[in-house]
Every structure is written in structure tokens, then in C-alpha cells.
Design a protein around this motif. Sequence first.
Motif, PDB file in Angstrom:
ATOM      1  N   CYS A 111       0.743  -1.112   0.190  1.00  0.00           N
ATOM      2  CA  CYS A 111       0.102  -0.093   0.151  1.00  0.00           C
ATOM      3  C   CYS A 111       0.812   1.219   0.030  1.00  0.00           C
ATOM      4  N   LEU A 112       1.997   1.149   0.457  1.00  0.00           N
ATOM      5  CA  LEU A 112       2.830   2.555   0.755  1.00  0.00           C
ATOM      6  C   LEU A 112       3.952   2.597  -0.303  1.00  0.00           C
ATOM      7  N   ALA A 113       4.376   1.543  -0.851  1.00  0.00           N
ATOM      8  CA  ALA A 113       5.502   1.384  -1.962  1.00  0.00           C
ATOM      9  C   ALA A 113       5.264   0.922  -3.394  1.00  0.00           C
ATOM     10  N   GLU A 114       5.739   1.307  -4.364  1.00  0.00           N
ATOM     11  CA  GLU A 114       5.606   0.729  -5.717  1.00  0.00           C
ATOM     12  C   GLU A 114       6.906   0.966  -6.519  1.00  0.00           C
ATOM     13  N   ALA A 115       6.870   0.391  -7.610  1.00  0.00           N
ATOM     14  CA  ALA A 115       8.127   0.382  -8.732  1.00  0.00           C
ATOM     15  C   ALA A 115       8.754   1.773  -8.544  1.00  0.00           C
ATOM     16  N   GLY A 116      10.042   1.912  -8.328  1.00  0.00           N
ATOM     17  CA  GLY A 116      10.641   3.365  -8.600  1.00  0.00           C
ATOM     18  C   GLY A 116      10.956   3.703  -7.118  1.00  0.00           C
ATOM     19  N   ASP A 117      10.256   3.247  -6.089  1.00  0.00           N
ATOM     20  CA  ASP A 117      10.382   3.610  -4.684  1.00  0.00           C
ATOM     21  C   ASP A 117      11.487   2.893  -4.104  1.00  0.00           C
ATOM     22  N   GLU A 118      12.346   3.594  -3.087  1.00  0.00           N
ATOM     23  CA  GLU A 118      13.228   2.798  -2.305  1.00  0.00           C
ATOM     24  C   GLU A 118      12.898   2.754  -0.781  1.00  0.00           C
ATOM     25  N   VAL A 119      12.903   1.557  -0.221  1.00  0.00           N
ATOM     26  CA  VAL A 119      12.482   1.278   1.027  1.00  0.00           C
ATOM     27  C   VAL A 119      13.694   0.908   2.075  1.00  0.00           C
ATOM     28  N   ILE A 120      14.083   1.728   3.134  1.00  0.00           N
ATOM     29  CA  ILE A 120      15.284   1.778   3.954  1.00  0.00           C
ATOM     30  C   ILE A 120      15.164   0.266   4.829  1.00  0.00           C
ATOM     31  N   VAL A 121      15.985  -0.548   4.938  1.00  0.00           N
ATOM     32  CA  VAL A 121      16.065  -1.390   5.982  1.00  0.00           C
ATOM     33  C   VAL A 121      17.181  -1.572   6.419  1.00  0.00           C
ATOM     34  N   ARG A 134      10.240  -6.207  -2.468  1.00  0.00           N
ATOM     35  CA  ARG A 134      10.458  -6.595  -4.028  1.00  0.00           C
ATOM     36  C   ARG A 134       9.080  -7.018  -4.859  1.00  0.00           C
ATOM     37  N   ALA A 135       8.227  -7.443  -4.055  1.00  0.00           N
ATOM     38  CA  ALA A 135       6.823  -7.844  -4.413  1.00  0.00           C
ATOM     39  C   ALA A 135       6.272  -6.721  -4.774  1.00  0.00           C
ATOM     40  N   SER A 136       6.374  -5.527  -4.206  1.00  0.00           N
ATOM     41  CA  SER A 136       5.807  -4.377  -4.523  1.00  0.00           C
ATOM     42  C   SER A 136       6.302  -3.547  -5.707  1.00  0.00           C
ATOM     43  N   GLY A 137       7.570  -4.060  -6.140  1.00  0.00           N
ATOM     44  CA  GLY A 137       8.521  -3.383  -7.314  1.00  0.00           C
ATOM     45  C   GLY A 137       9.157  -2.323  -6.966  1.00  0.00           C
ATOM     46  N   ALA A 138       9.287  -2.236  -5.458  1.00  0.00           N
ATOM     47  CA  ALA A 138      10.096  -1.041  -4.857  1.00  0.00           C
ATOM     48  C   ALA A 138      11.704  -1.903  -4.709  1.00  0.00           C
ATOM     49  N   ARG A 139      12.664  -0.952  -4.252  1.00  0.00           N
ATOM     50  CA  ARG A 139      14.003  -1.461  -3.989  1.00  0.00           C
ATOM     51  C   ARG A 139      14.312  -1.342  -2.725  1.00  0.00           C
ATOM     52  N   MET A 140      14.896  -2.235  -2.072  1.00  0.00           N
ATOM     53  CA  MET A 140      15.472  -2.340  -0.855  1.00  0.00           C
ATOM     54  C   MET A 140      16.763  -1.796  -0.784  1.00  0.00           C
ATOM     55  N   VAL A 141      17.012  -0.734   0.452  1.00  0.00           N
ATOM     56  CA  VAL A 141      18.380  -0.256   0.351  1.00  0.00           C
ATOM     57  C   VAL A 141      18.672  -0.558   1.816  1.00  0.00           C
ATOM     58  N   ARG A 142      19.780  -1.223   1.925  1.00  0.00           N
ATOM     59  CA  ARG A 142      20.250  -1.727   3.155  1.00  0.00           C
ATOM     60  C   ARG A 142      21.169  -0.931   3.734  1.00  0.00           C
ATOM     61  N   VAL A 143      21.075  -0.654   5.080  1.00  0.00           N
ATOM     62  CA  VAL A 143      21.960   0.449   5.884  1.00  0.00           C
ATOM     63  C   VAL A 143      22.723  -0.457   6.962  1.00  0.00           C
ATOM     64  N   SER A 163      17.266   9.384  -0.629  1.00  0.00           N
ATOM     65  CA  SER A 163      17.276   9.815  -2.126  1.00  0.00           C
ATOM     66  C   SER A 163      15.682  10.252  -2.193  1.00  0.00           C
ATOM     67  N   ASN A 164      15.633  10.984  -3.356  1.00  0.00           N
ATOM     68  CA  ASN A 164      14.409  11.584  -3.920  1.00  0.00           C
ATOM     69  C   ASN A 164      13.329  10.383  -4.150  1.00  0.00           C
ATOM     70  N   ARG A 165      13.941   9.005  -4.158  1.00  0.00           N
ATOM     71  CA  ARG A 165      13.170   7.851  -4.352  1.00  0.00           C
ATOM     72  C   ARG A 165      12.810   7.433  -2.893  1.00  0.00           C
ATOM     73  N   THR A 166      13.356   7.568  -1.954  1.00  0.00           N
ATOM     74  CA  THR A 166      13.041   7.018  -0.647  1.00  0.00           C
ATOM     75  C   THR A 166      11.875   7.350  -0.176  1.00  0.00           C
ATOM     76  N   LYS A 167      11.037   6.244   0.169  1.00  0.00           N
ATOM     77  CA  LYS A 167       9.478   6.371   0.493  1.00  0.00           C
ATOM     78  C   LYS A 167       9.283   5.950   1.986  1.00  0.00           C
ATOM     79  N   VAL A 168       9.970   4.823   2.297  1.00  0.00           N
ATOM     80  CA  VAL A 168       9.847   4.157   3.722  1.00  0.00           C
ATOM     81  C   VAL A 168      11.016   3.687   4.402  1.00  0.00           C
ATOM     82  N   ILE A 169      11.045   3.586   5.744  1.00  0.00           N
ATOM     83  CA  ILE A 169      11.849   3.278   6.645  1.00  0.00           C
ATOM     84  C   ILE A 169      11.297   2.088   7.171  1.00  0.00           C
TER      85      ILE A 169
END
Length: 396
Positions: A111-121, A134-143, A163-169
Motif C-alpha cells: 500500500c505504501l511503495a511501488e516500482a521506482g520507490d526505495e525502502v530503507i532497511v 520486491r513484491a511491491s516493485g520497490a527496491r530495498m536499500v540496506r543500511v 534519495s528523492n526515491r526514498t519512501k519508507v523506513i
Amino acid sequence: MHLSSMVDRVAGQGAKAWEIHEAARKALEAGEDILMLSIGDPDFPTPDTICDAAVEAMRAGDTHYTEIAGRRSLRTRIADRHARRTGLPCDADNVIVLAGAQCALFSTIACLAEAGDEVIVLDPAYVTYEAVIRASGARMVRVQQPAESGFRPDIAAIEAVISNRTKVILLTTPNNPTGVVLNAAEAEAIADIARRHDLWVVSDEVYSDLVFEGRHISIAALPGMAERTVTVDSLSKSHAMTGWRTGWAIAPQAVIAGLENLALAMLYGLPGFIQTGAEAALASGDTIVAAMRETYRQRRDCAVNALQPLDGLRFSPPQAGMFLMIDVRQTGLTALDFSWGLLRSEGVSVLDAAPFGQCAAGHVRVSFTLDEARTSLACQRIAAYLQKVGATARIA
């Protein structure tokens, strides 16, 4: 004939993490002497009061469709619990009941993320997060949260990947697999990042009732965070209800509406008798939870006291949860080889922690899901395996 690309997106290292556990499970079912320390499934049954309530409801005919978002009486109990923890108002309309925290996480990210978005983990993280994102199409960004710093969050590193694509932590506190509990300064620093960059925070808090040292802080309780936080929780660990598949998400009403539409297409509500059992669990207050927490504390202390003197193992006792992360690199083995060797040699199953993230490489995850006698026996077998590994190394 080809499957959709989503099937490939949800496969990968995370899905392979359980191979050793499945091998151990099959060996146990075949009658072999196996001690299972590879999964977070308690060995004790769901308390009788919860089971009795569910069985009575089932026998009374509570076997029909229910509200998609969950019964209002159950959602009210969950909302009241959240309000007590955060000190903020929370209504049943801010809650949706889903098939466990895993379903809640999958649905929330969808519901929160889609293709082109980034999710920080924060790495290491629970192994299903990659597939959920990845199922949502978003990219996981590991810290990275290095073992050398106690797996604690690196706030500057989080800020650096925005980044300007970051959507969720996506947070986990207490953390699985590390047992780290965010302190007040860490929670506020992450909240500050979310507020300044207008980000969502998804906070996985399924181990919040099992804190031994420190204090659980729900990030939604911090100023300006309730309107940008989805809190995910369940009864699986706190009430020994893993198989009941009862979890929830708490969020602003607009998010709940989206989750309800997704649940309509995917789940169509939980069984009523399951929800009655969940209400009984929440109605018990801290009685059941306190007993569970003390049991896990005793098992943790049993494992820590038995394993701490052993050469070749390094670890810090977890602050919470039901897992111990052990650095096995001094044995000269990879964590994967150590895990398979321990299972084949001594009949003890643990998980190679590498699928949880780069920072977990060289570690194994040990669960506190056996009673103290069997935990002690498992530790004796680990000691015996270490002796064999040492002898092999000397011969080589």
C-alpha cells in the motif's frame, strides 16, 4: 508457459534461509534425535484460556464470514493497548486485523511503495523483508549495522542513503535476529529523519512484549510520527500463538482503508473463532505475557551461561526476543558450514544468519524455543562439535 516476474522477485537468498531448518524438521519427523533451535516457534502450547474461548465460539457456530478489517471489539482492544503504550489516542478505525504480522507487513508495503520507490532497511533484518519489498516493485536499500558496534543503528548512514526515491523506513524493534532494542536517542534520530524527509515508517514490533533489558519505544509515540507510522504487531510470540496467524497493523485511517481493500481481495477476514481467541489473549493483560517473557529470559540466560566460556564463539546477550546471534568465524568455518556440520554431527539445528544481511555474515542464529533442559543439552552438543572442529583443524 511462464510465471509472472513477481515470482522471481520474491525468491532469492531469504527464501533459501530455511533449507537447513527444513532438513532438520524432516529428520525429526523421521525419528532422529534433533534439537531444533532454528525457528522462532515456542515449544509450549497456547494457554488454555485462549484455546477454550476459541473452541467455545466455534462450537457456538462462529464459523461464518466476519468483518474484513476484523471485529470492532477486537480492534478496540488492540487500539486501547496501543494507546496505553504510546500515550496517544487510537481508535478501532486505526486498526486492521490480518493473518499474522507477515501478512500485515506484505500488505502495508504493497500500500505504501511501488516500482521506482526505495525502502530503507537496517541490516541485519528479518529474511522476508526483501521479498515483501520486491513484491511491491520497490527496491530495498540496506543500511549496515555492523556486529562490531553491537548491531546498533548508524544514524549518519541512514541519512546518507536518503534519495528523492526514498519512501519508507522499515524498522524492527526489538530486532530479529539481533535482539537489539532501539533506545530513546536512536528512535528520536530516526523519527527526525522521517519527519524532515517526509517518509513513512513501518515499525515491526512483534517482540515488544519480550524485552529483558531496556524499554520498548514505539516510534509512533514520538512527536509528529503517528500520522506517518504503520505499527505492525501480533500475538504469535507473546502468547505462543504462531499457528493462529493473528496480527494487525495500526495506522492513519487512509492507510487502513487501503489495507482493507487489499484484504478484501486477498484474505476476506479472519475466522470469528480465531478473533475470539485473540480477544481472550488481549483480555488477559500482562499475566500471560509476563510468564512468557520470564521463560524466554531464563532460556536466554541458560544458553548464554553455557556458551560464553566456549572458545571460538563470540556474542553479546540479546536485550529482547528469542534469539542469540553467535559469531563463529573464529572456528575457521563459514556460518553455513558450521550450521550444516552441527546438524549432521550433533543433531542440533541453527540458522546461518547470512540471509538476514551482510552484517550477519559469519554468525548463526540460535533460538530460545526449547526448555532449559533441552537448551542445556543443545549447548553441550555445540561444545562437543567445537571440540571436533578444533581437532579437525589441528589435523589439517
